[in-house]
Design an enzyme around this catalytic site. Structure first.
Site, mmCIF file in Angstrom:
data_model
loop_
_atom_site.group_PDB
_atom_site.id
_atom_site.type_symbol
_atom_site.label_atom_id
_atom_site.label_comp_id
_atom_site.label_asym_id
_atom_site.label_seq_id
_atom_site.Cartn_x
_atom_site.Cartn_y
_atom_site.Cartn_z
ATOM 1 N N SER A 87 -7.565 5.271 4.452
ATOM 2 C CA SER A 87 -7.462 4.587 3.160
ATOM 3 C C SER A 87 -7.801 3.110 3.318
ATOM 4 O O SER A 87 -8.433 2.508 2.446
ATOM 5 C CB SER A 87 -6.047 4.698 2.600
ATOM 6 O OG SER A 87 -5.844 5.975 2.088
ATOM 7 N N LYS A 102 5.480 2.410 -2.698
ATOM 8 C CA LYS A 102 5.406 3.815 -3.148
ATOM 9 C C LYS A 102 5.709 3.841 -4.635
ATOM 10 O O LYS A 102 6.429 2.979 -5.146
ATOM 11 C CB LYS A 102 6.448 4.662 -2.403
ATOM 12 C CG LYS A 102 6.098 6.122 -2.352
ATOM 13 C CD LYS A 102 5.083 6.377 -1.254
ATOM 14 C CE LYS A 102 4.710 7.820 -1.123
ATOM 15 N NZ LYS A 102 3.897 8.037 0.081
ATOM 16 N N LYS A 110 0.845 -1.194 0.000
ATOM 17 C CA LYS A 110 0.000 0.000 0.000
ATOM 18 C C LYS A 110 0.876 1.237 0.000
ATOM 19 O O LYS A 110 1.825 1.326 0.786
ATOM 20 C CB LYS A 110 -0.853 -0.005 1.284
ATOM 21 C CG LYS A 110 -1.795 1.151 1.406
ATOM 22 C CD LYS A 110 -3.146 0.806 0.838
ATOM 23 C CE LYS A 110 -4.043 2.000 0.646
ATOM 24 N NZ LYS A 110 -3.745 2.788 -0.570
ATOM 25 N N LYS A 126 4.813 2.328 8.881
ATOM 26 C CA LYS A 126 3.624 3.101 9.274
ATOM 27 C C LYS A 126 2.397 2.187 9.374
ATOM 28 O O LYS A 126 1.652 2.237 10.346
ATOM 29 C CB LYS A 126 3.378 4.214 8.241
ATOM 30 C CG LYS A 126 2.367 5.230 8.683
ATOM 31 C CD LYS A 126 2.145 6.309 7.632
ATOM 32 C CE LYS A 126 3.362 7.158 7.382
ATOM 33 N NZ LYS A 126 3.085 8.318 6.517
ATOM 34 N N THR A 177 -6.105 12.626 8.129
ATOM 35 C CA THR A 177 -4.736 12.742 8.625
ATOM 36 C C THR A 177 -4.666 13.761 9.758
ATOM 37 O O THR A 177 -4.107 13.491 10.829
ATOM 38 C CB THR A 177 -3.759 13.100 7.488
ATOM 39 O OG1 THR A 177 -3.965 12.163 6.434
ATOM 40 C CG2 THR A 177 -2.321 13.030 7.934
ATOM 41 N N ASN A 182 -3.884 20.371 3.353
ATOM 42 C CA ASN A 182 -4.812 19.368 3.878
ATOM 43 C C ASN A 182 -4.500 19.038 5.335
ATOM 44 O O ASN A 182 -5.338 19.206 6.223
ATOM 45 C CB ASN A 182 -4.754 18.114 2.982
ATOM 46 C CG ASN A 182 -5.566 16.972 3.573
ATOM 47 O OD1 ASN A 182 -5.210 16.419 4.599
ATOM 48 N ND2 ASN A 182 -6.665 16.632 2.946
HETATM 49 P P1 NAD Z 1 -0.684 20.125 0.855
HETATM 50 O O1 NAD Z 1 -0.070 20.296 -0.472
HETATM 51 O O2 NAD Z 1 -2.171 20.062 0.984
HETATM 52 O O3 NAD Z 1 -0.207 21.315 1.839
HETATM 53 C C1 NAD Z 1 1.120 21.648 2.005
HETATM 54 C C2 NAD Z 1 1.228 22.944 2.802
HETATM 55 O O4 NAD Z 1 2.601 23.198 3.056
HETATM 56 C C3 NAD Z 1 0.674 24.163 2.090
HETATM 57 O O5 NAD Z 1 0.062 25.021 3.021
HETATM 58 C C4 NAD Z 1 1.936 24.826 1.549
HETATM 59 O O6 NAD Z 1 1.789 26.234 1.345
HETATM 60 C C5 NAD Z 1 2.899 24.522 2.672
HETATM 61 N N1 NAD Z 1 4.293 24.652 2.244
HETATM 62 C C6 NAD Z 1 4.868 24.193 1.105
HETATM 63 N N2 NAD Z 1 6.161 24.558 1.064
HETATM 64 C C7 NAD Z 1 6.395 25.237 2.205
HETATM 65 C C8 NAD Z 1 7.536 25.886 2.728
HETATM 66 N N3 NAD Z 1 8.689 25.898 2.057
HETATM 67 N N4 NAD Z 1 7.413 26.477 3.912
HETATM 68 C C9 NAD Z 1 6.227 26.482 4.580
HETATM 69 N N5 NAD Z 1 5.125 25.906 4.140
HETATM 70 C C10 NAD Z 1 5.209 25.286 2.958
HETATM 71 O O7 NAD Z 1 -0.006 18.818 1.470
HETATM 72 P P2 NAD Z 1 -0.556 17.878 2.634
HETATM 73 O O8 NAD Z 1 -1.354 16.778 2.024
HETATM 74 O O9 NAD Z 1 -1.141 18.722 3.694
HETATM 75 O O10 NAD Z 1 0.794 17.193 3.157
HETATM 76 C C11 NAD Z 1 1.660 17.841 4.097
HETATM 77 C C12 NAD Z 1 2.654 16.840 4.641
HETATM 78 O O11 NAD Z 1 1.957 15.774 5.278
HETATM 79 C C13 NAD Z 1 3.568 16.170 3.621
HETATM 80 O O12 NAD Z 1 4.807 15.923 4.226
HETATM 81 C C14 NAD Z 1 2.869 14.846 3.342
HETATM 82 O O13 NAD Z 1 3.781 13.855 2.873
HETATM 83 C C15 NAD Z 1 2.371 14.525 4.733
HETATM 84 N N6 NAD Z 1 1.256 13.571 4.787
HETATM 85 C C16 NAD Z 1 0.083 13.838 4.150
HETATM 86 C C17 NAD Z 1 -0.978 12.949 4.253
HETATM 87 C C18 NAD Z 1 -2.315 13.249 3.628
HETATM 88 O O14 NAD Z 1 -3.265 12.485 3.865
HETATM 89 N N7 NAD Z 1 -2.462 14.335 2.874
HETATM 90 C C19 NAD Z 1 -0.836 11.756 4.972
HETATM 91 C C20 NAD Z 1 0.384 11.500 5.626
HETATM 92 C C21 NAD Z 1 1.413 12.420 5.522
#
Ligand code: NAD
Length: 416
Positions: A349, A106, A70, A94, A190, A221
């Site tokens: 998921s 991945k 996954k 995880k 999340t 998100n």
């Molecule tokens: P997203 O694209 O929805 O949001 C990312 C946020 O980070 C935005 O607000 C963006 O402006 C900000 N950002 C980007 N570059 C930046 C910088 N240089 N400085 C400060 N802020 C910055 O992404 P997401 O889905 O919220 O994911 C965020 C993190 O969580 C990632 O590391 C992702 O791998 C991890 N993650 C996400 C999920 C999920 O379900 N979406 C699950 C597990 C882990």
């Protein structure tokens, strides 16, 4: 969003440390040392101008002792095999730490989606699924969205896979639109999972969350749902930053109107009753809980000494480098690791996949109750391992994950 950066070697070192602390059977370590397989594919895409361009992609399947592989698929110009391998391994640990019956995988496609039209993106997505179709399947390997892929991409994947199979199998991917068997509550999961982990950690470590101060890097998100859920729990969100800059108010910021403002203006910058703050300043704020929820490698050996929060809760994947981890530990800052803190996403998921298999769909309340149960139990298991030994919570999480993998390997006869 730009790329977090992971190395397979970094994950392997964490496994090494946890294995030593728990006296893991060396055969188990040997079986986890390299991924089961990595498929490299070349995907020819007919571009809008009539020429053909070939894109390289990978699908890495790290380990499937616990169940089908996954993990997400990202589209990024810097996607590379080492990073895809590292992220696949992270998924193995995880899924195991929260007790899901999934292995880790991945995928990545080297491309710059901002340079592709929607039609080109669709042809690339369909081509990639055709290329990896021989090794995926609802009981073999279940992809999901990741950087630059989303519910729309998953819709194309489901449709292409249905055409290959001659049968509609929505459980081939998760993160789908609701109309195609996506799950209620997946988008929020999340951030909600981060909140449950914070709530349990507060119980374990005796932190009063009423008025506890929180700073969050990232308001996408994960960051925005984390902020809303912690605000609802009584925490005071004092700073939030995104890629364009940040906002600060020591008396607290309401994340609900902030999200509306951000959706209108594309940034949190300039929100009423706040002062500007840079990302670097946010990471060094004095507060109870610092939550990186944006990119990897944000807390490094250069800035770790400046961190003044009591806790760091890793909502992002890999926000703390190994060198920074050592500095934080010396400073007595307690870090809730990514494989535990952000596992709410893959847990939801899993619920989506279960509903697809049943072809019966749950109300949002049921999903939330089950998510709460999984995250709460996972926290206390990790905390139990942490209390038993003189280790960090990160190593404790790996110990729990490795313990479950070892048990399954024995049960399947992979090791004696
Ligand atoms: P997203 O694209 O929805 O949001 C990312 C946020 O980070 C935005 O607000 C963006 O402006 C900000 N950002 C980007 N570059 C930046 C910088 N240089 N400085 C400060 N802020 C910055 O992404 P997401 O889905 O919220 O994911 C965020 C993190 O969580 C990632 O590391 C992702 O791998 C991890 N993650 C996400 C999920 C999920 O379900 N979406 C699950 C597990 C882990």
């Amino acid at each position: 969003m730009s790329q977090p950066y992971h190395h397979y070697e970094v994950v392997s070192q964490l496994v090494e440390k946890a294995a030593a602390a728990m006296h893991l059977d060396p055969q188990v370590k040997e079986l986890l040392r390299e991924p089961v397989r990595t498929l490299t594919v070349s995907v020819p895409v007919k571009m809008d101008n009539g020429t053909v361009k070939v894109f390289q992609g990978f699908r890495c399947q790290h380990n499937d002792v616990l169940g089908p592989f996954k993990g997400g698929i990202r589209f990024h110009p810097e996607a590379d095999e080492d990073e895809v391998k590292a992220l696949a391994a992270l998924m193995t640990y995880k899924c195991s730490v929260v007790g899901l019956p999934f292995g880790g995988a991945k995928g990545g496609v080297l491309c710059d989606p901002s340079e592709l039209s929607t039609a080109e993106l669709e042809r690339l997505s369909r081509g990639f699924i055709r290329a990896i179709a021989p090794i995926i399947g609802p009981d073999r390997d279940i992809p999901a969205p990741d950087i630059n892929t989303n519910a729309k991409t998953m819709g194309w994947f489901v449709d292409e896979y249905a055409q290959i199979q001659g049968a509609y199998r929505p459980g081939i991917v998760t993160g789908k639109p609701l109309a195609l068997g996506g799950s209620k509550g997946r988008t929020e999961a999340t951030g909600r999972g981060v909140m449950y982990v914070v709530r349990e950690a507060a119980r374990a470590f005796g932190l009063d969350l009423e008025g506890a101060t929180v700073a969050i890097q990232g308001f996408g998100n994960v960051g925005s749902y984390t902020a809303k859920n912690l605000h609802d729990l009584g925490c005071k969100i004092i700073a939030i930053a995104d890629i364009f800059g940040g906002v600060y108010n020591p008396d607290g910021i309401d994340p609900y109107p902030l999200k509306e403002y951000e959706q209108e203006t594309r940034s949190v910058k300039g929100f009423s009753d706040t002062n500007p703050i840079s990302n670097e300043e946010l990471l060094a704020l004095e507060c109870d809980i610092l939550i990186p929820a944006a990119l990897g490698n944000q807390i490094t050996k250069e800035n770790a000494a400046n961190v003044r929060s009591k806790w760091i809760v890793e909502a992002a994947n890999g926000p703390t480098t190994p060198e920074a981890d050592v500095i934080l530990s010396q400073k007595g800052i307690f870090v809730v690791p990514d494989i535990l803190a952000n596992a709410g996403g893959v847990t939801a998921s899993y619920f989506e996949w279960v509903q697809n298999n049943y072809n019966y769909y749950w109300p949002e309340e049921e999903i939330d109750n089950r998510l709460e149960q999984v995250m709460t139990q996972a926290f206390w298991e990790v905390y139990g391992a942490y209390k038993e030994k003189d280790i960090t919570l990160r190593i404790a999480a790996y110990i729990v994950a490795l313990g479950r993998l070892e048990e399954a390997m024995r049960a399947r006869g992979w090791v004696v």
